[in-house]
Structures are given as C-alpha cells and as structure tokens.
Design a protein around this motif. Structure first.
Motif, short mmCIF file in Angstrom:
data_model
loop_
_atom_site.label_atom_id
_atom_site.label_comp_id
_atom_site.label_asym_id
_atom_site.label_seq_id
_atom_site.Cartn_x
_atom_site.Cartn_y
_atom_site.Cartn_z
N LEU A 64 0.82 -1.21 0.00
CA LEU A 64 0.00 0.00 0.00
C LEU A 64 0.86 1.26 0.00
CD1 LEU A 64 -2.80 -1.11 2.47
CD2 LEU A 64 -3.10 -0.56 0.06
N ARG A 65 2.02 1.21 0.65
CA ARG A 65 2.92 2.37 0.62
C ARG A 65 3.38 2.67 -0.80
NH1 ARG A 65 1.92 5.16 5.11
NH2 ARG A 65 2.54 4.12 7.03
N GLU A 66 3.58 1.63 -1.60
CA GLU A 66 3.98 1.84 -3.00
C GLU A 66 2.83 2.49 -3.78
OE1 GLU A 66 5.14 -0.98 -6.78
OE2 GLU A 66 6.28 -1.25 -4.91
N LEU A 67 1.60 2.04 -3.54
CA LEU A 67 0.45 2.65 -4.20
C LEU A 67 0.24 4.07 -3.71
CD1 LEU A 67 -2.10 -0.33 -4.13
CD2 LEU A 67 -0.53 0.34 -5.96
N GLU A 68 0.52 4.32 -2.43
CA GLU A 68 0.40 5.67 -1.88
C GLU A 68 1.41 6.60 -2.53
OE1 GLU A 68 0.17 7.61 2.60
OE2 GLU A 68 1.67 6.07 2.19
N ASP A 69 2.59 6.08 -2.83
CA ASP A 69 3.61 6.87 -3.51
C ASP A 69 3.12 7.34 -4.87
OD1 ASP A 69 6.17 7.99 -4.03
OD2 ASP A 69 6.75 6.17 -5.12
N GLU A 70 2.32 6.51 -5.53
CA GLU A 70 1.81 6.85 -6.86
C GLU A 70 0.63 7.80 -6.79
OE1 GLU A 70 2.98 2.46 -8.74
OE2 GLU A 70 0.91 3.17 -8.80
N ASP A 71 -0.19 7.69 -5.76
CA ASP A 71 -1.39 8.51 -5.64
C ASP A 71 -1.36 9.27 -4.31
OD1 ASP A 71 -3.86 9.68 -5.55
OD2 ASP A 71 -5.01 7.84 -5.83
N PRO A 72 -1.05 10.57 -4.32
CA PRO A 72 -0.94 11.32 -3.07
C PRO A 72 -2.26 11.46 -2.33
CG PRO A 72 -0.42 12.70 -4.98
CD PRO A 72 -0.73 11.35 -5.50
N LEU A 73 -3.39 11.23 -2.99
CA LEU A 73 -4.67 11.31 -2.29
C LEU A 73 -5.12 9.96 -1.74
CD1 LEU A 73 -6.91 13.97 -4.00
CD2 LEU A 73 -5.27 14.17 -2.15
N LEU A 74 -4.27 8.97 -1.86
CA LEU A 74 -4.47 7.73 -1.12
C LEU A 74 -3.59 7.82 0.12
CD1 LEU A 74 -5.28 4.78 -0.59
CD2 LEU A 74 -3.40 4.09 -2.11
N HIS A 75 -4.21 7.99 1.27
CA HIS A 75 -3.46 8.11 2.52
C HIS A 75 -3.53 6.78 3.26
CE1 HIS A 75 -4.25 12.75 2.50
NE2 HIS A 75 -3.42 12.35 1.57
N VAL A 76 -2.37 6.23 3.57
CA VAL A 76 -2.29 4.95 4.28
C VAL A 76 -1.75 5.23 5.68
CG1 VAL A 76 -1.27 2.65 4.30
CG2 VAL A 76 -1.86 3.72 2.12
N ALA A 77 -2.48 4.80 6.68
CA ALA A 77 -2.08 5.04 8.08
C ALA A 77 -2.03 3.72 8.83
CB ALA A 77 -3.06 6.00 8.75
N TRP A 78 -0.92 3.49 9.53
CA TRP A 78 -0.77 2.29 10.36
C TRP A 78 -1.01 2.68 11.81
CZ3 TRP A 78 -0.78 -2.64 11.10
CH2 TRP A 78 -0.10 -3.23 12.17
N HIS A 79 -1.94 1.98 12.46
CA HIS A 79 -2.29 2.25 13.85
C HIS A 79 -1.69 1.13 14.72
CE1 HIS A 79 -5.25 5.55 13.21
NE2 HIS A 79 -5.29 5.01 12.02
N PRO A 80 -0.56 1.40 15.37
CA PRO A 80 0.09 0.35 16.17
C PRO A 80 -0.78 -0.16 17.30
CG PRO A 80 1.57 2.23 15.83
CD PRO A 80 0.22 2.65 15.36
N ARG A 81 -1.52 0.75 17.96
CA ARG A 81 -2.34 0.33 19.09
C ARG A 81 -3.42 -0.67 18.65
NH1 ARG A 81 -7.02 2.59 21.18
NH2 ARG A 81 -6.82 4.33 19.71
#
Length: 728
Positions: free
Chosen positions: A357-374
């Motif tokens: 998903l980080r690679e896809l996020e790199d291609e599309d700046p309006l795709l925001h990927v957030a990892w929630h550790p908790r």
C-alpha cells in the motif's frame, strides 16, 4: 514545429477516450480507432482499464499534424480518480473539455471547469454524441453560456476557412459569430469596428487568456466533426514561451512492469538531459533514463526540450506537484479524500500489505495509508468505492495479495480555535530534551504549516531543524476523536538540549508530546477559559465537577525532585466538552435539479440533512419547469442522497456534488460521544512528559507539566498570572 501539451477531460461516459482514438486515427497515428467497449483503446493500456471500460490512469500519446506536435493526455473521467486529473491539469498548455450532447453539463463537468479556472488553463470544448437522439446543439450551447459564460462560442463556421496572412484575419465566418467573438474583449471589439474582422492572432490571445472558449460539435464514434476540430485546434493554439533555465513540474508517479519507479514530468524551461543531477527541496539525485512515451511504448532519449512530457527513472524522492529547477511547487490540491476504510488482510502478512500500500500511496498522493500500532490495523483514506475496488484489484495483480476492506466511514479532522503553547519534556536517565510548540489556528483549507521563532542562542540550529523534521514526519492526531489535525500552524518557540545527554530521538519524543499536551490544554479551555495553573488545580483532588470525570491527582511533587507524587496512580482524566478544539467534517457543494412541483420536498430534505441552500432558480436554458437548488451539506448526510433523488423524481431529477472542503461538524457532540476516544489511553500519542529525579525517570501528567517544565512559556498568551485567564 510548435509543441503543445493538451489533455482531454470529461464527465464519465461523455466519450473522452473515444475522442482520443478518433483524433489519433484522423492524424494517421492509428490504422484503426479503438473502442472502450471493445477493450482495445490505444490509451487504455492497463488490463483493469480494458476490463472495466473506464480510464483510470493518465496516459500520453504523441500526435503530429501540420506544423504542430501535440502531446495528448487522456485523463480519468470517474470522480473517484479526479485527483489524477487535477495533477495532470497542472502541466497542460490547453485543455479539451468533452461534453455529451445528450446529457449536457453534469456534476463532474463543473468540477473540472473550476479546476481549469483555478490553474488558468485555456480550454477548447468539444460537444460529442451529436448523432444521438435528443442531442440539441442550441440547448447545449445555451447551457454552456448560462453556466460557463458568454465566451463559449460556436466555432463550427471557423474551421475549413482560409487565413489572410497579409492582414491576419480569418475569412469565411458568419458576421454574427465574428461579432460575438468581438464582444468578449475590448481589443477585439476595437479591431472588429475598424476591419469588421477579428484577426487569428487576437483570437489566439483571447483563448490563451480564457476570454474565449471555442466550441466544436460532432460525433467521435462516427468521426463526424473531427477534422474540423483538429484544424481549429491547430489554428488557434500557440506554444508557450519557455525560459532557457531548466525547470520541470512532476505530475505523476508510477512503476513500470520491471518495478522501476517512473517520475512523470513536464519540462517548463531549458533542457533535461539523461544522467543530469536534479535537486528537490531536501534531496539531490541523478536522472538515469529519460523516456518519451506514446501509449504503452516508449523511446529512450538523451535529452528533451522545454514543453515535453517525459518519464524519468532513478528518482526516489519526487512527489506529484513538486517543482524542479526554477519551477515552483504547486499549491495544495482542491480535491481531498473524504472516506476512510480498514484493511482486512485475511491470511496475508499485515506488514507485507502495508509495504504494498505504501507503493500505491507513492503513486497517488490522495491515497493516505495510516498504520495504527495500538489497533494493529491499516486504515486507508480515499475518494470513493470505485477507487477502493481498483486498489483491491491492484493488490491482487501486482503484489499477489487478496485483501478485503471494512465498511467505509467519514474521515473527520480536528483543529483549534485559539492559540496555545504546548510543552513536551523527555528526560529518562541519560536523555534530555524539552520543546515548546505554539499551535495557532489557520483559515479553512490551509492544512498544516511549520515555522520556528526560537533564537539560535537558545537552541542550536541543528536541533531546530531536527524538531521541524519531527513536526512534519507524522500525522498528528486530535484529542476529540483521534482524527488528524489540520488548519494549524506549528511553531517551535523555545527548547532546551543537554550538551552530553541529548540525542536525536529525545527531541522526537519531546516534540510529539508538546503538540499533544497543547491539544489537551486547548480542549480543557486554556488559555481563554482557564490558565494552565487553573487546569492543574482542576485535577488536584477536587471532587467537584469542573469539566472532568472524577479527576484525582495526588498533590506534592515539585521541580526539585519530589516526583513520586506526580507519578502516582490516578484515574483517567476524561475532559467533557470540546473547549477550544473543533471537530471538522467534509462538506459537499451541491446542485440539485428537480421538477418544479417537487421543489418543496427537495428543500425539506436539504434542511433535514443540516444543509443550506441559496434562493431557488429555474433552469435558464429550458422552459422553466425545472427548479435548481445550489447549496452545501455534510458528506455524511448527502453521500447516498442521489438514489433518493432518482427515486422520488422517477429519474427526472439530477444531483451533482463536489467537495467543498472541511467545515465544523454539524453533529460534533454526537460524533465525539459515539467515537468514545480517550486521548490519555492512546499511548502512541501521549500528552504526558517524562522528568528525572534521583537517577530515575518518572512520568508527569499533561496538566502538571507547566509546574515541572524547565523553560518558561515563550508565547505571551501563556504568561498570564497564575489563576487568571490569559485573555482577560
């Protein structure tokens, strides 16, 4: 040859890709025009595009006609991929806006028009599907003038004509059209009064200044009006003037079939050479290859001149909208994601999914990927359900990951209404850092801004740069629902390091805690409703309800090391209300067309959805039987309303919505209660600080930090006398 970069834009199903194929065929670039429904369109190079029959990615094609070399960019038409279209608009010299002759101007068409106006792109209009039953040239032209302005003029009679080189005028046009053109600018009117013509040079200038929007009619599928359109485009466009100094603008990031990262850009000055060293804001890298694409094929070249669209390999830090060389980076995009989804990885490794998903996020700046550790969850912020389906398909095709997603939810954001200075201290044994961050509200749509006013004799420049980096490196969450903060300026106002014990990670902890502590104080009402001293007293064992739930903290403890009391076990301190914090939600700007006798129902629905509207109007292009409501409403209330409109108007009504930015949430208290977010229980975003005494670190609750911090407040608004509100 003059070089022109143009893009074709349209509402979905207006015939945009079909027009691209027709132009390529008419100019000899294709032996046979492809069709979207047949899955053989030249510019739909991706398998998903061919299977679904929609354009998802912007692809270039090179066209040579007469003395003009045109780079044609076919953009997505679906609203879920409009972010890709907005990025492409920034590099266009001219835009071709396609409108369906049967459907006329639709909701997304107006969004595209606003984007073209914002980026000041000259626009030529092609009205397609004029062979279809119900297509009316007069009706569409009236609608264009009514919605987009009187500069929309039928140029059908301007094609296939001759140009008198001696006087620079176009002959063969009707006097009525020439007079209509002359009405659009004072220089054109003066020229018309003198010669009864408006010269081609004047017309080109008017188009470039967006005073004139030539309209052509035809049918791309049946190749009607295509030759006239190409002739008109070649005649009335002119190449921009480029400087000699190198400049380029990045508009897209992608990866080729071998996994190479491609930076797509337009050179806006000088020349771009292979192996050239390119510099960004914080990086410097070499351009390995320079590729010129046409469809799926490309040619590797040694250099490209200004005005060229190309893809560059070897760059790893570029992002869409970034300016290289003497080109300035673009403004923040208008379009923003409004929905959030949770990834359900199934049997796949979660971290492998995150990497993809980080690679896809790199291609599309309006795709925001957030990892929630908790929560150990991956959350995606995006534009809509169709985009989600495409991401799901790409995860399968490119990465071999079969994933699903939870139900979508509204993406809320948070901000503040008053300035506040937050303090963060991090001092476990052999570590030391203290940072004070001033949080100031900004106008809506400003995003997050960063600054420093800390004197270098107080904190070295290197530490200040590091703190600014920590401010930028993560998405900071608010204290109401744990949503991202926005429309806030974060300013480093003071800080302290230790010559021996301070390390880089210490300031990361101090910075994060300072922001969070400031947000907690903002929610508690500091400084306009209570001073920091008052807040500390609220939590100091008083059983009276002062806006917190059963807040109890042991007294004692001081700055000299009596820290045991400060670290004593206390119940959770849940603040009631929102203080100076505000919950924001996405809003739509809508245009609702319904039959006149259903206007009352429509107005009642908008009010029920907490929206507002302007005075109702009648359709100026028809017989007045349709009423039009323009207004705004929350996305959470209106996102499914189009189906209701279709039902109660029996298919005669039409709703178009565009993103209108983030505004205060219409039911904030209800949302905060539903989310039941406890900011103090979120250990990944703690507002508390760590101090040191007797060789050991101990935690200090956020509301006690002002008593223990080593530096005084730097912002004057926090320096009021103890027990007095700073604003009094």
């Amino acid at each position: 040859m003059k070089r022109i970069v143009t893009g074709i834009l349209a509402h979905v199903d207006a015939g945009k890709t079909t027009l691209s194929e027709a132009i390529l065929y008419a100019t000899g670039q294709l032996r046979k025009p492809g069709r979207v429904d047949h899955g053989d369109a030249f510019l739909d190079t991706n398998a998903m595009e061919r299977a679904r029959g929609i354009t998802i990615f912007t692809e270039p094609a090179i066209i040579r006609t007469g003395n003009t070399a045109i780079t044609l960019l076919d953009t997505p038409g679906h609203v879920d991929f409009s972010a890709e279209t907005e990025r492409t608009i920034r590099v266009l010299d001219y835009a071709i806006l396609v409108i369906s002759g049967t459907d006329g101007i639709q909701g997304h068409t107006e969004t595209l028009w606003r984007l073209l106006a914002r980026y000041n792109i000259p626009t030529i209009i092609f009205i397609n599907k004029m062979d279809a039953p119900g297509a009316s040239k007069t009706h569409v032209l009236d609608q264009l003038k009514h919605r987009f302005g009187d500069g929309c003029i039928d140029f059908t009679t301007m094609t296939g004509t001759t140009t008198d080189a001696a006087v620079g005028t176009t002959t063969g046009t009707t006097p009525a059209v020439m007079e209509e053109i002359a009405m659009q600018s004072e220089p054109a009117m003066n020229e018309y009064l003198e010669t009864e013509h408006v010269g081609s040079d004047t017309i080109r200038t008017m188009i470039e200044r967006r005073e004139l929007f030539p309209c052509f009619f035809g049918s791309a599928l049946k190749m009607e009006g295509i030759t006239e359109f190409i002739n008109g485009f070649e005649t009335y466009t002119q190449e921009p003037q480029y400087g000699k100094e190198f400049g380029a603008r990045v508009y897209k990031i992608s990866h080729d079939s071998q996994g190479n990262r491609l930076t797509w850009l337009k050179t806006t000055g000088g020349e771009l050479h292979a192996k050239a060293l390119l510099n960004g804001d914080t990086w410097s890298e070499k351009a390995d290859q320079v590729r010129v694409y046409s469809g799926a094929k490309y040619t590797t070249v040694e250099s490209v001149p200004a005005g060229t669209i190309c893809a560059v390999t070897g760059l790893t830090n570029t992002h869409p909208g970034e300016g290289l060389g003497n080109e300035q980076s673009a403004k923040n995009p208008i379009l923003q994601p409004v929905l959030t989804y949770t990834l359900l990885p199934g049997t796949n490794d979660t971290h492998k999914c995150l990497t993809a998903l980080r690679e896809l996020e790199d291609e599309d700046p309006l795709l925001h990927v957030a990892w929630h550790p908790r929560l150990q969850e991956i959350h995606l912020q995006l534009m809509g359900a169709i985009q989600l389906e495409i991401i799901q398909q790409m995860m399968h095709d490119r990465f071999g990951l079969d994933v699903t997603f939870g139900p979508g939810a509204i993406l809320y954001k948070e901000t503040i209404t008053q300035p506040i200075e937050g303090a963060g201290h991090f001092e476990p044994l052999r570590h030391y850092a203290e940072a004070h961050i001033l949080l100031e509200p900004l106008p809506a749509g400003s995003g997050i801004q960063y600054a420093t006013t800390c004197p270098e004799d107080t904190l070295d420049r290197n530490w200040q740069r590091l703190i600014i980096t920590h401010l930028k490196e993560r998405e900071h969450l608010g204290t109401l629902t744990g949503s991202p903060i926005t429309d806030i300026r974060l300013t480093l106002v003071t800080g302290r390091s230790h010559l021996k014990h301070t390390e880089g990670g210490d300031f990361r902890q101090a910075t994060y805690r300072a922001i969070r502590q400031g947000l907690m104080e903002a929610r508690a009402g500091v400084p306009t409703e209570a001073s920091a001293f008052d807040v500390a007293q609220r939590f100091a064992g008083d059983d009276t309800d002062h806006g917190v739930d059963g807040a109890v903290a042991s007294q004692g403890g001081d700055k000299t090391g009596e820290g045991d009391a400060a670290s004593a076990e206390t119940p959770q301190c849940r603040i009631k209300g929102m203080g100076n914090c505000r919950l924001l939600e996405p809003w739509y700007r809508f245009r609702l067309e319904v039959p006149q006798d259903m206007l009352g129902r429509a107005m009642s629905d908008v009010q029920r959805m907490s929206g507002s509207f302007e005075t109702p109007q009648t359709d100026g292009t028809g017989d007045g039987e349709y009423a039009i409501l323009n207004g705004t409403a929350p996305v959470s209330e209106m996102q499914d309303y189009a189906m209701d409109v279709n039902a109660y108007t029996h298919g005669r009504g039409h709703l178009s919505c565009v993103f209108a930015g983030y505004q205060p949430c219409h039911n904030a208290e209800e949302v905060v209660e539903r989310e039941n977010y406890n900011p103090e229980a979120d250990l990944d975003n703690t507002p508390d600080s760590v101090f040191c005494a007797h060789g050991a670190g101990y935690p200090v609750k956020w509301y006690k930090v002002p008593e223990f911090m080593h530096l005084d407040y730097a912002w004057s608004g926090m320096r009021a006398g103890e027990g007095e509100a700073a604003g009094e």
